[in-house]
Design a protein around this motif. Structure first.
Motif, PDB file in Angstrom:
ATOM      1  N   PHE A   1       0.707  -1.301   0.015  1.00 22.26           N
ATOM      2  CA  PHE A   1       0.044   0.013  -0.037  1.00 22.26           C
ATOM      3  C   PHE A   1       0.827   1.223  -0.045  1.00 22.26           C
ATOM      4  N   LYS A   2       0.443   2.277  -0.651  1.00 21.93           N
ATOM      5  CA  LYS A   2       1.056   3.489  -0.652  1.00 21.93           C
ATOM      6  C   LYS A   2       0.099   4.706  -0.487  1.00 21.93           C
ATOM      7  N   LYS A   3       0.416   5.614   0.295  1.00 26.72           N
ATOM      8  CA  LYS A   3      -0.427   6.910   0.305  1.00 26.72           C
ATOM      9  C   LYS A   3       0.362   8.101  -0.963  1.00 26.72           C
ATOM     10  N   ASN A   4      -0.570   8.918  -1.500  1.00 25.48           N
ATOM     11  CA  ASN A   4      -0.229   9.768  -2.478  1.00 25.48           C
ATOM     12  C   ASN A   4       0.050   9.050  -3.596  1.00 25.48           C
ATOM     13  N   ARG A   5      -0.440   8.024  -4.220  1.00 30.84           N
ATOM     14  CA  ARG A   5      -0.073   7.126  -5.337  1.00 30.84           C
ATOM     15  C   ARG A   5      -0.317   8.139  -6.623  1.00 30.84           C
ATOM     16  N   PRO A   6       0.520   8.399  -7.520  1.00 33.53           N
ATOM     17  CA  PRO A   6       0.386   9.068  -8.784  1.00 33.53           C
ATOM     18  C   PRO A   6      -0.521   8.135  -9.619  1.00 33.53           C
ATOM     19  N   GLN A   7      -0.639   7.118  -9.534  1.00 35.32           N
ATOM     20  CA  GLN A   7      -1.187   6.244 -10.693  1.00 35.32           C
ATOM     21  C   GLN A   7      -2.569   5.685  -9.978  1.00 35.32           C
ATOM     22  N   ARG A   8      -3.260   5.052 -10.847  1.00 37.51           N
ATOM     23  CA  ARG A   8      -4.473   4.288 -10.330  1.00 37.51           C
ATOM     24  C   ARG A   8      -4.329   2.747 -10.751  1.00 37.51           C
ATOM     25  N   ASP A   9      -3.272   2.284 -11.292  1.00 38.78           N
ATOM     26  CA  ASP A   9      -3.469   1.023 -11.598  1.00 38.78           C
ATOM     27  C   ASP A   9      -2.966   0.246 -10.443  1.00 38.78           C
ATOM     28  N   VAL A  10      -3.137  -1.091 -10.542  1.00 39.61           N
ATOM     29  CA  VAL A  10      -2.554  -1.824  -9.387  1.00 39.61           C
ATOM     30  C   VAL A  10      -1.514  -2.982 -10.065  1.00 39.61           C
ATOM     31  N   LEU A  11      -0.363  -3.337  -9.709  1.00 40.99           N
ATOM     32  CA  LEU A  11       0.199  -4.286 -10.158  1.00 40.99           C
ATOM     33  C   LEU A  11       0.118  -5.634  -9.596  1.00 40.99           C
ATOM     34  N   PHE A  12      -0.322  -6.564 -10.244  1.00 37.05           N
ATOM     35  CA  PHE A  12      -0.256  -7.873  -9.800  1.00 37.05           C
ATOM     36  C   PHE A  12       0.927  -9.004 -10.101  1.00 37.05           C
ATOM     37  N   ILE A  13       1.409  -9.642  -9.382  1.00 37.05           N
ATOM     38  CA  ILE A  13       2.763 -10.414  -9.737  1.00 37.05           C
ATOM     39  C   ILE A  13       2.543 -11.751  -9.096  1.00 37.05           C
ATOM     40  N   ASP A  14       2.491 -12.650  -9.866  1.00 36.28           N
ATOM     41  CA  ASP A  14       2.338 -14.252  -9.500  1.00 36.28           C
ATOM     42  C   ASP A  14       3.789 -14.803  -9.388  1.00 36.28           C
TER      43      ASP A  14
ATOM     44  N   TYR B   1       3.824 -13.858 -15.667  1.00 38.67           N
ATOM     45  CA  TYR B   1       4.350 -13.562 -14.604  1.00 38.67           C
ATOM     46  C   TYR B   1       3.911 -12.275 -13.632  1.00 38.67           C
ATOM     47  N   SER B   2       3.503 -10.980 -14.582  1.00 40.39           N
ATOM     48  CA  SER B   2       2.820 -10.051 -13.929  1.00 40.39           C
ATOM     49  C   SER B   2       1.894  -9.334 -14.837  1.00 40.39           C
ATOM     50  N   TYR B   3       0.889  -8.568 -14.353  1.00 37.79           N
ATOM     51  CA  TYR B   3       0.167  -7.905 -15.048  1.00 37.79           C
ATOM     52  C   TYR B   3      -0.380  -6.409 -14.374  1.00 37.79           C
ATOM     53  N   LEU B   4      -0.385  -5.359 -15.025  1.00 38.50           N
ATOM     54  CA  LEU B   4      -0.745  -4.074 -14.726  1.00 38.50           C
ATOM     55  C   LEU B   4      -2.107  -3.927 -14.943  1.00 38.50           C
ATOM     56  N   ALA B   5      -2.948  -3.970 -13.802  1.00 36.89           N
ATOM     57  CA  ALA B   5      -4.523  -3.734 -14.113  1.00 36.89           C
ATOM     58  C   ALA B   5      -5.038  -2.467 -13.915  1.00 36.89           C
ATOM     59  N   SER B   6      -5.960  -2.075 -14.444  1.00 33.95           N
ATOM     60  CA  SER B   6      -6.596  -0.590 -14.504  1.00 33.95           C
ATOM     61  C   SER B   6      -7.727  -0.658 -13.412  1.00 33.95           C
ATOM     62  N   LEU B   7      -7.980   0.254 -12.952  1.00 29.22           N
ATOM     63  CA  LEU B   7      -8.983   0.435 -11.867  1.00 29.22           C
ATOM     64  C   LEU B   7     -10.461  -0.177 -12.675  1.00 29.22           C
ATOM     65  N   ASP B   8     -10.479   0.127 -13.669  1.00 29.76           N
ATOM     66  CA  ASP B   8     -11.848  -0.322 -14.582  1.00 29.76           C
ATOM     67  C   ASP B   8     -11.972  -1.766 -14.550  1.00 29.76           C
ATOM     68  N   GLU B   9     -10.771  -2.536 -14.782  1.00 24.09           N
ATOM     69  CA  GLU B   9     -10.644  -4.086 -14.913  1.00 24.09           C
ATOM     70  C   GLU B   9     -10.753  -4.558 -13.386  1.00 24.09           C
ATOM     71  N   ILE B  10     -10.434  -4.042 -12.421  1.00 24.59           N
ATOM     72  CA  ILE B  10     -10.712  -4.491 -11.033  1.00 24.59           C
ATOM     73  C   ILE B  10     -12.224  -4.279 -10.732  1.00 24.59           C
ATOM     74  N   ARG B  11     -12.924  -3.121 -11.126  1.00 25.15           N
ATOM     75  CA  ARG B  11     -14.234  -2.859 -11.103  1.00 25.15           C
ATOM     76  C   ARG B  11     -15.149  -3.875 -11.760  1.00 25.15           C
ATOM     77  N   GLU B  12     -14.746  -4.284 -13.117  1.00 26.52           N
ATOM     78  CA  GLU B  12     -15.358  -5.335 -13.686  1.00 26.52           C
ATOM     79  C   GLU B  12     -15.372  -6.707 -12.810  1.00 26.52           C
ATOM     80  N   ASN B  13     -14.169  -6.865 -12.221  1.00 26.87           N
ATOM     81  CA  ASN B  13     -14.002  -8.050 -11.543  1.00 26.87           C
ATOM     82  C   ASN B  13     -14.651  -7.956  -9.988  1.00 26.87           C
ATOM     83  N   ASP B  14     -15.450  -6.923  -9.908  1.00 27.04           N
ATOM     84  CA  ASP B  14     -16.287  -6.769  -8.850  1.00 27.04           C
ATOM     85  C   ASP B  14     -14.973  -6.662  -7.306  1.00 27.04           C
TER      86      ASP B  14
END
Length: 509
Positions: free
Chosen positions: A396-409, A446-459
């Protein structure tokens, strides 16, 4: 010179005095406490000799100089004094008195550090004769060690040996081991993700024996950081306090108590704020809210219910986690303790926090919508003591400049080393995770940069396979080739059967 291997051999030899008599989860406290006393004694002895030479035997000046050292010891609290009296019938009580005197003389740094240990315990040591024999053996084992700084060569040797033994005890203790120790590779990864800097405040609300805090501390070569922690278990709190001291972190503020219902890191009647927060809290802690419910009246069914209003620090205004699973209680506490300007935190959690519904689902949605979640990292299974389940790290971070979330498997084959009892994250595995996180990039399988809209679509379901596709396509099957193989096998089978029939006829069967 005394090497780390020398120390470890003596420690294991000392363990032999206890094996078969006391469970390792209990005798570790006696072993590690005695190591601590031996180290303090040897350091004090060498310093005193130096001052005696420097001041040409003027004991008044010697004592004045000794009073300015990191810690103070009188003659009757030293290891040498205890060793000289190792055959006394009251040796257990004498050790207890020595420990008490060490606490008394160093109340600012070592207050209550030995309060949860009793070298005179009949429960642990049995009858007087048996107890005295065990303690005599213990003192004789440690007498072989020379822990004077001039003989250690490196200041890290004693601290590293201490932590190595904690790890060995954790491995031996199985499930209980996970309560006081996080594998060093996982601690290294967590510390690397939050990148501590000079003048940061670093905090672990469930610090165990302090390994995770020390990994974060060592990321700042100058040591110019402030260390804070809290631990519920009194014996584990004592291990942490000694661990900090042995690593030269004299000003660490480690509190004992329930972080959730009674947080001790308070400033101006509010939760203290930290630039770096790290933790590996107990997975899915049941009855995490019991400390809040002491004065709450039960309902008609005799049950007490946790509500956000019961917390004076307003940590659960976004939702109250279920009583049976405290994972998000720790997340919310850590976020409430995070500096608003430059706060970053990493927490080790079970995968259930990524997809469980009800109140946890609502909290998870808030964390994403408020743009606090930075990354979700899946770890291999069987990394932790006492549990084979895979875990994840939420960053987690405060004051994030981006809205994407990085997923790493990082859980798949090739991303860890298989061990006999536990899997291991190698340095290369840690480096790959950290590099991918820093580059903030999508890497195939290995990893994927997910947008906020994608996360919303996945509820707001954060289950990693929804974002990182690790599926390996199987090679296309050549049907014609398979049919030819089957035909060849059938022909061979017919030939064998015909030959068998001929043999049977010749035998008259």
């Amino acid at each position: 010179m005394t090497t780390r291997n020398d120390i470890e051999q003596v420690l294991w030899s000392a363990c032999d005095s206890f094996r078969g008599k006391i469970d390792s989860s209990r005798y570790k406290d006696y072993i590690l406490s005695m190591l601590f006393v031996k180290y303090l004694s040897d350091v004090s002895k060498e310093k005193r000799q130096e001052y005696i030479q420097q001041y040409e035997g003027d004991m008044r000046r010697v004592e004045r100089a000794m009073s300015r050292e990191r810690f103070a010891m009188d003659e009757e609290s030293t290891f040498d004094y205890l060793y000289d009296h190792r055959s006394e019938s009251q040796i257990g009580q004498m050790i207890n008195v020595a420990l008490s005197r060490i606490e008394e003389y160093n109340s600012g740094k070592l207050r209550n550090v030995f309060r949860a240990i009793d070298f005179n315990s009949q429960v642990d040591f049995g009858e007087v004769k048996e107890k005295n024999a065990t303690l005599r053996n213990l003192l004789e084992d440690f007498h072989k060690l020379d822990l004077r700084p001039s003989q250690l060569g490196s200041a890290d040797i004693i601290g590293d040996a201490y932590e190595y033994m904690i790890a060995m005890f954790a491995s031996d203790a199985g499930k209980k081991g996970g309560e006081f120790f996080t594998p060093s590779q996982v601690s290294e990864l967590v510390a690397s993700l939050v990148k501590p800097k000079e003048n940061d405040r670093i905090y672990d609300p469930t610090c165990g024996s302090g390994g995770l805090l020390l990994k974060a501390y060592k990321k700042v070569p100058s040591g110019k950081v402030a260390i804070y922690g809290q631990e519920l278990n009194a014996q584990t709190w004592a291990l942490c306090t000694m661990n900090m001291f042995l690593h030269g972190v004299d000003d660490a503020r480690i509190w004992q108590g329930d972080t959730l219902s009674n947080p001790q890191n308070i400033e101006n009647d509010k939760l203290m704020k930290f630039q770096v927060v790290v933790a590996n809290p107990p997975f899915s802690l049941d009855k995490w809210d019991s400390g809040f419910l002491t004065d709450v009246e039960a309902d008609s069914k005799g049950k007490k219910k946790m509500t956000a209003e019961l917390d004076p620090y307003h940590r659960f205004d976004w939702g109250v986690p279920p009583t049976s699973k405290g994972d998000y209680a720790f997340v919310l506490h850590m976020l409430a303790s995070l500096d608003a300007e430059n706060g970053r935190m990493a927490i080790v959690l079970p995968h259930g926090v990524l997809f469980r519904g009800a109140s946890e689902g609502k909290i998870r949605r808030q964390l994403v919508e408020m743009n606090l979640l930075d990354a979700v990292i899946g770890l291999p299974a069987n990394l932790f003591y006492g549990t084979g389940i895979p875990a994840c790290i939420l960053v987690f971070k405060k004051n994030r400049p981006q809205r994407d979330v990085l997923f790493i498997d990082a859980s798949g084959e090739g991303n860890f080393e298989k061990g006999k009892n536990q899997n291991i994250l190698r340095d290369t595995d840690i480096a790959r995770i950290v590099s991918t996180y820093e580059k903030w990039e999508t890497v195939d399988k290995y990893s994927y940069l997910a947008s906020l809209d994608e996360i919303r679509e996945n509820d707001f379901n954060l289950n990693i396979p929804r974002y990182v596709d690790t599926f390996e396509e199987e090679e296309l099957v050549d049907i014609d080739k398979v049919q030819r193989n089957i035909a060849n096998i059938e022909a061979e089978l017919a030939q064998v059967q015909a030959q068998m029939k001929q043999y049977l006829e010749e035998l008259g069967l």
